[in-house]
Design an enzyme around this catalytic site. Structure first.
Site, short mmCIF file in Angstrom:
data_model
loop_
_atom_site.label_atom_id
_atom_site.label_comp_id
_atom_site.label_asym_id
_atom_site.label_seq_id
_atom_site.Cartn_x
_atom_site.Cartn_y
_atom_site.Cartn_z
N ASP A 1 -13.42 -0.43 10.88
CA ASP A 1 -13.36 -0.72 9.44
C ASP A 1 -13.79 -2.17 9.20
O ASP A 1 -13.07 -2.95 8.57
CB ASP A 1 -11.96 -0.46 8.90
CG ASP A 1 -11.95 -0.33 7.37
OD1 ASP A 1 -13.04 -0.41 6.77
OD2 ASP A 1 -10.87 -0.17 6.80
N LYS B 1 3.92 -2.66 3.46
CA LYS B 1 3.57 -3.90 2.76
C LYS B 1 3.49 -5.05 3.74
O LYS B 1 3.97 -4.96 4.88
CB LYS B 1 4.59 -4.20 1.68
CG LYS B 1 6.03 -4.37 2.20
CD LYS B 1 7.01 -4.59 1.06
CE LYS B 1 8.45 -4.68 1.58
NZ LYS B 1 9.42 -4.93 0.48
N GLY C 1 0.82 -1.19 0.00
CA GLY C 1 0.00 0.00 0.00
C GLY C 1 0.86 1.24 0.00
O GLY C 1 2.06 1.20 -0.26
N ALA C 2 0.23 2.38 0.34
CA ALA C 2 0.94 3.66 0.30
C ALA C 2 1.98 3.75 1.40
O ALA C 2 2.94 4.50 1.28
CB ALA C 2 -0.06 4.81 0.40
N PHE C 3 1.78 3.02 2.49
CA PHE C 3 2.63 3.19 3.66
C PHE C 3 3.57 2.01 3.90
O PHE C 3 4.59 2.15 4.53
CB PHE C 3 1.77 3.41 4.91
CG PHE C 3 0.67 4.39 4.70
CD1 PHE C 3 0.96 5.73 4.56
CD2 PHE C 3 -0.65 3.97 4.64
CE1 PHE C 3 -0.05 6.64 4.37
CE2 PHE C 3 -1.66 4.88 4.45
CZ PHE C 3 -1.37 6.23 4.31
#
Length: 977
Positions: free
Chosen positions: A781, A597, A593-595
């Site tokens: 979530d 793994k 992801g963006a931040f």
């Protein structure tokens, strides 16, 4: 005196009763005196007569059998044939105790040419204490014996100083015995010219103790928490056994202590152990151990302090020669400084460490640490300080329950240096650094010069106002003074900075005109405006960039439904979770992801030394922000705080030292539930078609292939590989490694889905969320994309905030400065930013809709816009999904209740689904397939809601507290959007 008084009272009582002393006579007649002399073998008969019942007291107790049996005023002592053993004094007394002082006695000698001395038949060993009197019953059998002597058995005379008195009727009396008299002795006398000796008397005199026992306590103070166990050991010793040990408390009784006795050479040692199983505040006080013998008592005292809470107290200890104000210390270059800290702590300290301005260097200042019970002293020795060593010195200490620190600020006297800078056409500034803070004066001299001569009339102070301000820089204090001059000036100025150490100066020549001033001012203004706009744009873009944070939150209930989130950074991290980094072999990437793994890895020695376990490892990207690293540590702390459960992805270990943070969790080989449902959709449809009379559903899954590759999924991760962790199909044809832990083996899942599977997934997720709720944890979530499947299709809840590209995931909608899964969020979370367990229940209802629609996106064909927000606020609910039993749809609607308090708990939901699982084997779902409502139908339902005051309002609201003008925002304490 006391015994004489008793004797007189006895005589008076006898006189009152009219009794006289009993009279002793021989059977043949009256006694001629107080002695009776017989030959051995002769008969002996004594008669005692009194005014009341009388009896005889012979020398030997065994001779009482010769006393006549009848009781009366006359008693007789009769022996037919005497021996030397009958030698001794016979006493006649009244049997009435009140007349015991009225008695008569006679001494009998039984002569035998072979035996001159008689002795008791019992032991001839006599033990006495020093200073007592000792009577040795060395009795003569013949009163005509002469030359009596008392000597040692080895023939030596009696020791010097022995006070001996001999009475042939009683024996040898030794007064005030002494340890020097210890020896074997005999009595000697002559009869008929021959010397006769007695049996051997052994004398053992115990030395009188001159000192009390030795008493020792290991500690002079104890500190305990309420409820803790206290055990104090008191060590004592004494030359003999004649002493005891006692415990006393200053204000209360103490339990009995346990004693252990041992011999240490020729001394007796007693270790007395006092144990209090659970101390209370009332036990605070002095506890004393006392040892006492004949010489006196000796004691040792310890102080017990019982406290309710653990503590660490730090106080500075600085030399009086140092110049300091509190913890701020002023020194000159080359000085020596000793930083001392006195520490009181309980429980005992587990670590202490100094942080210094030169901590990064290989050589650190000398430090010492002293420990005495629960008090400590830390000392840091700084030798010949230089400028690089000034700054803050911090001592950090901690015990098992608390931590504390103290910081010293060392400042060095520094001579100031002045620097003049031309700010603009009419402004000069002079900056100087030094310690103490310098003072600044301005001087001028006319014309343009390189220097202004001192002590001349040309050097004049400038009569203008200056503005000074201070700021710290590397231990020194910076001072700046601003001088404003008029236009059209030709001059030379001098800035002089001075303090206690010295002074420094700088000279500046300037020529000012109006034209230069105007052009410079315009250029500076334009440049500042451009830079300001650029800075504002960069700050805006930086704030828009999302930061990684774990969605899970730990809460604590305070009042009713009001909740407070616990900062996860404050949760403790237990070092037991640490796993050796060199025993972790990283494999392929499962998701990114963006931040960060998630990668597949093999852990060697996890749990047991010979275990080889397949695991999943979360990590950040190399470019991660420090806040994101703190967020990953928060996730690690939350997982360790929650503990283990079969329906959450459990923490197995972590690597937090010596490299990037790695979070080791269970490996779930079948990927996320969302893609699993989609991959099994066609098989499930085939299964449904085999059910008699089951109408063919009009679904979007008729052409789904089990080999289909999902380019973009609701999980938000792009994938083209069938075994990626998030967008994955079940692993196929993976080589089997027999060395792997059996729990980590991944078997190909070729079984089709059935209704039991969907119910089990729903039940297992409910059980996992019930566990989180019991731990006061809010997921925030809940969705099928955040549920993983292991072997045997066991569902486990996880959080993929790290490895999900939410920037490109359509499920996460921008609200304010955050991206949120709006379609899964409860109304109170969307409009008020309130997250509770009840908001997780709403999200769980959306996830049920995903499960029983085989992975469809919720609210199909409906965009997230103002109409969508209006529908949610008015209570819009999705229709029953394709394959949901009516009972399951009822649960969904219960979860979507607008009143959060009316939503069921996860425990209740789990019970309802469990009952349905028990009925599926006997029933078949014959519910017809229902199409998902179109956007037009949704609008029709919205019209029935009849919103009155929100028709023109925008529902694109933000959870940012600064946007308070939005009509749907309500002030609260839960701004986590």
């Amino acid at each position: 005196m006391f015994f004489a008084l008793l004797f007189l009272i006895g005589i008076l009582l006898g006189q009152v009763q009219g009794w006289s002393e009993p009279r002793i006579r021989l059977s043949s007649g009256a006694l001629a005196g107080t002695d009776v002399i017989l030959e051995s073998g002769s008969p002996l008969q004594l008669v005692c007569e009194g005014d009341g019942p009388v009896t005889f007291l012979p020398r030997l107790a065994k001779h009482k059998r010769y006393i006549s049996k009848e009781v009366g005023k006359i008693r007789s002592f009769r022996v037919e044939k005497t021996t030397v053993d009958f030698t001794g004094t016979y006493k006649c007394v009244y049997m009435n105790g009140n007349d015991s002082n009225l008695s008569s006695s006679v001494h009998v000698f039984v002569r035998d040419s072979r035996v001159l001395f008689v002795s008791p038949s019992t032991s001839l060993r006599y033990v006495r204490k020093e200073g007592e009197d000792l009577l040795l019953p060395c009795l003569l059998t013949d009163p005509e014996a002469t030359d009596f002597t008392f000597r040692m058995d080895n023939g030596s005379a009696a020791p010097y100083g022995m006070n001996i008195t001999y009475d042939p009727r009683k024996g040898v009396l030794i007064r005030n015995v002494h340890p020097g008299f210890n020896a074997d002795y005999i009595c000697c006398a002559r009869i008929g010219g021959a010397e006769k000796v007695s049996k051997i008397f052994s004398i053992n005199i115990i030395q009188r103790l001159r000192f009390p026992p030795y008493v020792y306590l290991k500690r002079n103070e104890y500190v305990k928490l309420v409820g803790e166990r206290l055990q104090i050991s008191c060590t004592t010793n004494n030359p003999n056994f004649y002493y005891n040990v006692t415990w006393t408390h200053s204000s209360r009784m103490l339990p009995k202590a346990e004693e252990k006795s041992t011999m240490e050479g020729d001394r007796l040692a007693i270790e007395s152990i006092l144990t209090i199983p659970s101390v209370q505040l009332s036990h605070t006080g002095n506890i004393t151990c006392t040892g006492q013998n004949e010489a006196g008592a000796n004691s040792s005292t310890t102080q017990l302090l019982v406290v309710e809470e653990p503590y660490i107290r730090l106080s500075p200890k600085l030399s009086s020669k140092l110049t300091h104000r509190g913890l701020s210390i002023e020194v000159s270059e080359g000085d020596d400084v000793d930083l001392g800290v006195l520490i009181e702590a309980y429980p005992p300290l587990t670590s202490h460490k100094w942080e210094t301005p030169t901590s990064h260097n290989a050589s650190l200042p000398e430090n010492r640490f002293f420990n005495h019970n629960d008090r400590y002293e830390a000392l840091l020795l700084l030798k010949r300080l230089n400028f690089e060593e000034i700054g803050q010195y911090t001592l950090n200490v901690k015990n098992s329950m608390k931590s504390a620190s103290i910081t010293f600020d060392i400042k060095m006297y520094t001579k100031p240096v002045a620097r003049v800078k031309w700010e603009n056409v009419t402004t000069l500034s002079c900056r100087s650094y030094g310690y103490p803070a310098p003072s600044i004066l301005w001087y001028q001299c006319t014309g343009i010069r390189t220097t202004c001569p001192e002590n001349t009339t040309d050097l004049q102070p400038i009569q203008t106002q200056t503005v000074e301000f201070q700021k710290e820089s590397f231990g020194a204090v910076g001072v700046e003074s601003v001088l404003t001059v008029g236009p059209n000036r030709r001059m030379t100025v001098v800035c002089v900075a001075f303090n206690l150490v010295g002074q420094g100066s700088d000279t500046f020549s300037m020529e000012v005109s109006d034209q230069i001033f105007t052009s410079a001012m315009c250029g500076s203004t334009v440049a500042m405006v451009v830079l300001g706009l650029l800075l504002i744009f960069m700050i805006y873009k930086y704030k828009q960039k999302p930061r990684y944070e774990i969605r899970w939150k730990i809460i604590e209930a305070t009042n009713g439904n009001n909740y407070t989130f616990i900062d996860p950074t404050q949760l403790p991290y237990n070092e037991k979770w640490e796993f050796p980094r060199d025993k972790l072999k990283l494999g392929k990437t499962l998701g990114a992801g963006a931040f960060g793994k998630v990668v597949e890895a093999t852990a060697y020695g996890l749990g047991k030394e010979d275990n080889i376990t397949r695991v999943a490892v979360k990590m950040l990207k190399a470019s991660a922000h420090p806040d994101e690293r703190e967020a990953l540590m928060s996730e690690l702390k939350i997982l360790s705080h929650l503990g283990q459960h079969k329906n959450i992805v459990n923490l197995l270990g972590a690597c937090t030292h010596g490299g990037p943070v790695l979070v080791i969790t269970e490996y779930c080989c079948h990927g996320d539930l969302l893609n699993f449902l989609r991959s099994k959709a066609e098989n499930f449809l085939n299964f449904v078609m085999t059910i008699p009379n089951f109408p063919e559903p009009m679904t979007d899954y008729k052409n789904v292939s089990t080999e289909r590759m999902f380019v973009r999924s609701d999980s938000g991760i792009s994938s083209t590989c069938s075994d990626h962790y998030l967008d994955m199909r079940p692993v196929t044809s993976r080589p089997t490694n027999s060395a792997l832990d059996s729990s980590s083996e991944c078997q190909e899942d070729s079984w089709p889905l059935d209704m039991d599977d969907l119910l089990r997934f729903s039940s297992q997720v409910a059980q996992g969320l019930d566990f989180l709720a019991a731990k006061n944890c809010i997921h925030r979530d809940v969705a099928a994309r955040n549920v993983l499947l292991t072997n045997s299709r066991v569902a486990k809840i996880c959080d993929f905030g790290l490895a999900r590209d939410i920037m490109n995931d359509s499920n996460y909608v921008v609200k304010g400065n955050a991206r949120l899964p709006v379609k899964w969020m409860a109304p109170e979370s969307i409009f008020e930013c309130v997250y509770t367990v009840q908001s997780d229940v709403w999200s769980y209802g959306i996830m049920l809709w995903e499960i029983f629609s085989l992975g469809k996106s919720p609210y199909p064909n409906i965009l997230v816009d103002s109409k969508f927000y209006k529908m949610i606020k008015c209570g819009y609910q999705m229709s029953r999904p394709d394959f949901a039993p009516p009972e399951m749809y009822t649960i969904m609607k219960m979860c979507w209740n607008l009143d959060a308090a009316e939503r069921p708990t996860f425990s209740k939901i789990s019970q309802m689904i469990q009952r349905m699982l028990g009925e599926t084997s006997e029933q078949q779902d014959t519910q017809e397939y229902k199409n998902i409502p179109t956007e037009a139908e949704a609008e029709q339902q919205l019209e029935s809601c009849d919103p009155v005051k929100h028709e023109d309002e925008s529902f694109e609201t933000s959870c940012d507290q600064e946007e308070e003008d939005q009509p749907l925002m309500k002030p609260n304490n839960y701004q986590f959007c």
